[in-house]
Design a protein around this motif. Sequence first.
Motif, PDB file in Angstrom:
ATOM      1  N   GLY A 239       0.884  -1.575   0.178  1.00 43.36           N
ATOM      2  CA  GLY A 239      -0.474   0.117   0.036  1.00 43.36           C
ATOM      3  C   GLY A 239       0.676   1.679  -0.126  1.00 43.36           C
ATOM      4  O   GLY A 239       1.739   1.490   0.966  1.00 43.36           O
ATOM      5  N   ALA A 240       1.015   2.269  -1.260  1.00 42.60           N
ATOM      6  CA  ALA A 240       0.926   2.881  -1.036  1.00 42.60           C
ATOM      7  C   ALA A 240       0.753   4.949  -0.468  1.00 42.60           C
ATOM      8  O   ALA A 240       1.130   5.798  -1.430  1.00 42.60           O
ATOM      9  CB  ALA A 240       2.416   2.958  -2.794  1.00 42.60           C
ATOM     10  N   GLY A 241      -0.329   4.584  -0.415  1.00 41.69           N
ATOM     11  CA  GLY A 241      -1.351   5.225   0.413  1.00 41.69           C
ATOM     12  C   GLY A 241      -0.480   6.590   1.046  1.00 41.69           C
ATOM     13  O   GLY A 241       1.342   6.726   1.005  1.00 41.69           O
ATOM     14  N   VAL A 242      -0.962   7.634   1.912  1.00 46.91           N
ATOM     15  CA  VAL A 242      -0.096   8.155   2.771  1.00 46.91           C
ATOM     16  C   VAL A 242       0.901   7.910   3.667  1.00 46.91           C
ATOM     17  O   VAL A 242       2.178   8.122   3.576  1.00 46.91           O
ATOM     18  CB  VAL A 242      -1.232   9.132   3.299  1.00 46.91           C
ATOM     19  N   LEU A 243       0.592   6.929   4.430  1.00 42.19           N
ATOM     20  CA  LEU A 243       1.462   6.420   5.433  1.00 42.19           C
ATOM     21  C   LEU A 243       2.414   5.244   5.040  1.00 42.19           C
ATOM     22  O   LEU A 243       3.594   5.285   4.995  1.00 42.19           O
ATOM     23  CB  LEU A 243       0.654   5.426   6.978  1.00 42.19           C
ATOM     24  N   GLY A 244       2.182   4.276   4.117  1.00 43.68           N
ATOM     25  CA  GLY A 244       2.410   3.215   3.811  1.00 43.68           C
ATOM     26  C   GLY A 244       3.450   4.622   3.001  1.00 43.68           C
ATOM     27  O   GLY A 244       4.862   3.504   2.683  1.00 43.68           O
ATOM     28  N   SER A 245       3.371   5.171   1.999  1.00 46.45           N
ATOM     29  CA  SER A 245       4.890   5.583   1.115  1.00 46.45           C
ATOM     30  C   SER A 245       5.950   6.120   2.074  1.00 46.45           C
ATOM     31  O   SER A 245       6.989   6.118   2.084  1.00 46.45           O
ATOM     32  CB  SER A 245       4.415   6.577   0.916  1.00 46.45           C
ATOM     33  N   GLN A 246       5.123   6.069   3.449  1.00 46.24           N
ATOM     34  CA  GLN A 246       6.269   7.075   4.267  1.00 46.24           C
ATOM     35  C   GLN A 246       6.867   5.861   5.033  1.00 46.24           C
ATOM     36  O   GLN A 246       8.638   6.307   5.360  1.00 46.24           O
ATOM     37  CB  GLN A 246       5.374   8.067   5.165  1.00 46.24           C
ATOM     38  N   ILE A 247       6.100   4.940   5.575  1.00 45.69           N
ATOM     39  CA  ILE A 247       7.402   3.761   5.844  1.00 45.69           C
ATOM     40  C   ILE A 247       8.001   3.430   5.382  1.00 45.69           C
ATOM     41  O   ILE A 247       8.691   2.979   5.614  1.00 45.69           O
ATOM     42  CB  ILE A 247       6.056   2.785   6.433  1.00 45.69           C
ATOM     43  N   ALA A 248       7.417   3.048   3.651  1.00 48.79           N
ATOM     44  CA  ALA A 248       8.676   2.581   3.098  1.00 48.79           C
ATOM     45  C   ALA A 248      10.087   2.927   2.748  1.00 48.79           C
ATOM     46  O   ALA A 248      10.810   2.994   2.923  1.00 48.79           O
ATOM     47  CB  ALA A 248       7.741   2.551   1.693  1.00 48.79           C
ATOM     48  N   PHE A 249       9.690   5.099   2.587  1.00 49.33           N
ATOM     49  CA  PHE A 249      10.504   5.544   2.584  1.00 49.33           C
ATOM     50  C   PHE A 249      11.625   5.441   3.528  1.00 49.33           C
ATOM     51  O   PHE A 249      12.950   5.549   3.529  1.00 49.33           O
ATOM     52  CB  PHE A 249      10.384   7.379   2.268  1.00 49.33           C
ATOM     53  N   GLN A 250      10.679   5.655   4.724  1.00 48.37           N
ATOM     54  CA  GLN A 250      11.357   5.926   6.666  1.00 48.37           C
ATOM     55  C   GLN A 250      12.741   4.849   6.505  1.00 48.37           C
ATOM     56  O   GLN A 250      13.653   4.780   6.462  1.00 48.37           O
ATOM     57  CB  GLN A 250      10.768   5.457   6.901  1.00 48.37           C
ATOM     58  N   SER A 251      12.043   3.662   6.502  1.00 47.38           N
ATOM     59  CA  SER A 251      12.476   2.118   6.098  1.00 47.38           C
ATOM     60  C   SER A 251      14.075   2.447   5.313  1.00 47.38           C
ATOM     61  O   SER A 251      15.047   1.842   5.913  1.00 47.38           O
ATOM     62  CB  SER A 251      11.962   0.849   6.197  1.00 47.38           C
ATOM     63  N   ALA A 252      13.764   2.528   3.762  1.00 44.26           N
ATOM     64  CA  ALA A 252      14.311   3.094   2.760  1.00 44.26           C
ATOM     65  C   ALA A 252      15.738   3.890   3.447  1.00 44.26           C
ATOM     66  O   ALA A 252      17.105   3.190   2.867  1.00 44.26           O
ATOM     67  CB  ALA A 252      14.447   3.355   1.447  1.00 44.26           C
ATOM     68  N   TYR A 253      15.410   5.126   4.228  1.00 38.47           N
ATOM     69  CA  TYR A 253      16.950   6.053   4.418  1.00 38.47           C
ATOM     70  C   TYR A 253      17.236   5.735   5.748  1.00 38.47           C
ATOM     71  O   TYR A 253      18.281   5.760   5.740  1.00 38.47           O
ATOM     72  CB  TYR A 253      15.515   7.188   5.462  1.00 38.47           C
ATOM     73  N   LYS A 254      16.735   4.492   6.571  1.00 41.50           N
ATOM     74  CA  LYS A 254      16.959   4.040   7.300  1.00 41.50           C
ATOM     75  C   LYS A 254      18.090   2.666   7.077  1.00 41.50           C
ATOM     76  O   LYS A 254      18.533   1.791   7.982  1.00 41.50           O
ATOM     77  CB  LYS A 254      16.574   3.742   8.138  1.00 41.50           C
TER      78      LYS A 254
END
Lengths: 313, 313
Positions: free
Chosen positions: B10-25
Amino acid sequence: MNIKKVVVAGAGVLGSQIAFQSAYKGFDVIVWARSEGSVERARPKFERLLDIYETTLEAMKTNPAAYCRGLAESPQVSEEKIDSLKDAAKKAFESLKFTTSYEEAANDADLVIEAIAEDPEQKIAFYTELAHYLPEKTILATNSSTMLPSTFAEATGRPEKYLALHFANEIWRNNTAEIMGHAGTAQQPYEEVVKFADAIGMIPLCLKKEQPGYILNSLLVPFLKSAQALYATGVADPETIDKTWMLATGAPLGPFRILDIVGLTTTYNIAIMDPLAADPETVQGKVAAMLKERIGAGKTGVNAGEGFYRYEK
Amino acid sequence: MNIKKVVVAGAGVLGSQIAFQSAYKGFDVIVWARSEGSVERARPKFERLLDIYETTLEAMKTNPAAYCRGLAESPQVSEEKIDSLKDAAKKAFESLKFTTSYEEAANDADLVIEAIAEDPEQKIAFYTELAHYLPEKTILATNSSTMLPSTFAEATGRPEKYLALHFANEIWRNNTAEIMGHAGTAQQPYEEVVKFADAIGMIPLCLKKEQPGYILNSLLVPFLKSAQALYATGVADPETIDKTWMLATGAPLGPFRILDIVGLTTTYNIAIMDPLAADPETVQGKVAAMLKERIGAGKTGVNAGEGFYRYEK
């Protein structure tokens, strides 16, 4: 504002603070107490308040965190100004008058603030007796936390000049003054009391109608109840619950830190007002049992050195 | 911790944020979406997130208030370190993989975070289909705000490795991660998820059992309801209620500021869940009517530029 002479009836924790703060801000204050014994017991409270005011003011010279809005209008205050405020505290202490006479208290009073015990019978007896002596002009305010002005409006003999003016503990630091009339309170005395609250360094918070618990407890009680329910039903521990609230809302204290300040005995007395608290299977019953266990172990909050958290004595 | 490959469904508001933050870390992240159309709609979200991360990091060089704990472990961070973090954001953006294939997503996944629509049927269909491809080792977490893991535990085919991991909006700034199992969740996957939350810069908040609304909404919903009741019944206005709360508790925001952030439409949808809201004579009915009127006038909160307060656009 026409308020000059202020009577504070009752010299308990709040009564003494209200009297001292009003005198500190230049009002002519007389403290009424039920007996000479009550007057004697009150004196050390005022000595302690003078000490707190002087110590806090002195600390404000060097430590910005010591600033209390009730003591000085601005944190930017010169050493000279602080010294004059310390003089004002000393003068306030010396200026306080005490009486056990209704007649002496009532004489020329502009405002009477009733801060006697939270007992309806005692309040009615006080209001009824006072009414014999009070001049027509006097505004009468109650500091009651738990009772509504409409309950006593008739007994005061001056319903249109009767209302609630509700302070928080440590009023020199906690400057909320909730002002609440009943349906028969007139606008003019209400506004006078708003001005008086402002004049003694409080922040007037105006309620437009009667509300049990005023604003603050109407928000705080359900908030604290839900936190207690989460803990008592085993969802999470107090530290986790507090951390969640602080992180999510930026608040400096979570619900269990607040409960430790309120005190667990007061919290328990509120909890058992709910009939469901008598049933150990209900959430309310679990909350009551959790509080009772802690109180039984002497963990009644900050003042006891331990509640949900431990505190340095 | 054994988590390396993370799937965000799911790449909604939260899904995209979770994915990006996980990749950032530094995690290996693949985003699963239902259709090529969903993938296309997701891309601008990630571009915007990269921009937010880069802009915020750059601001942290000169403005201490810009600091976000999700972006850097400490506010004391050198310009060189910030530049390397900006590189990490760029690399995170470039490293993200997208798929609409269950098989490709499931392949070697250590953790799947489900952040699809709050629709039980869609969730069951997703879990059931995913179960065909998921290796035994995979831990499965839901970000659902409103549903309980026990509802879906069976459908996942791996109840002991299924739990909730619940984020707040703007996770780089709001770092709460509520972690909640159902009665059948095993300890080991629970602890893995706690470590993962910590590893992506969140603050793990551990629930010991299922609770609708987790910790935060269990506190926030009754608190916000009592504030709305005070206003809707005419006791006090939002400004006075907020001021009371802030003064008495030291909180930076009162309930009506929080309601403006939550949004009045969401608030209204919660309010009308209570059957009493249908009766205009009840407090609940008055709250619903008050919210409906504001929503009708377009005053839906901060995002609309006005809610209970006005905001600069």
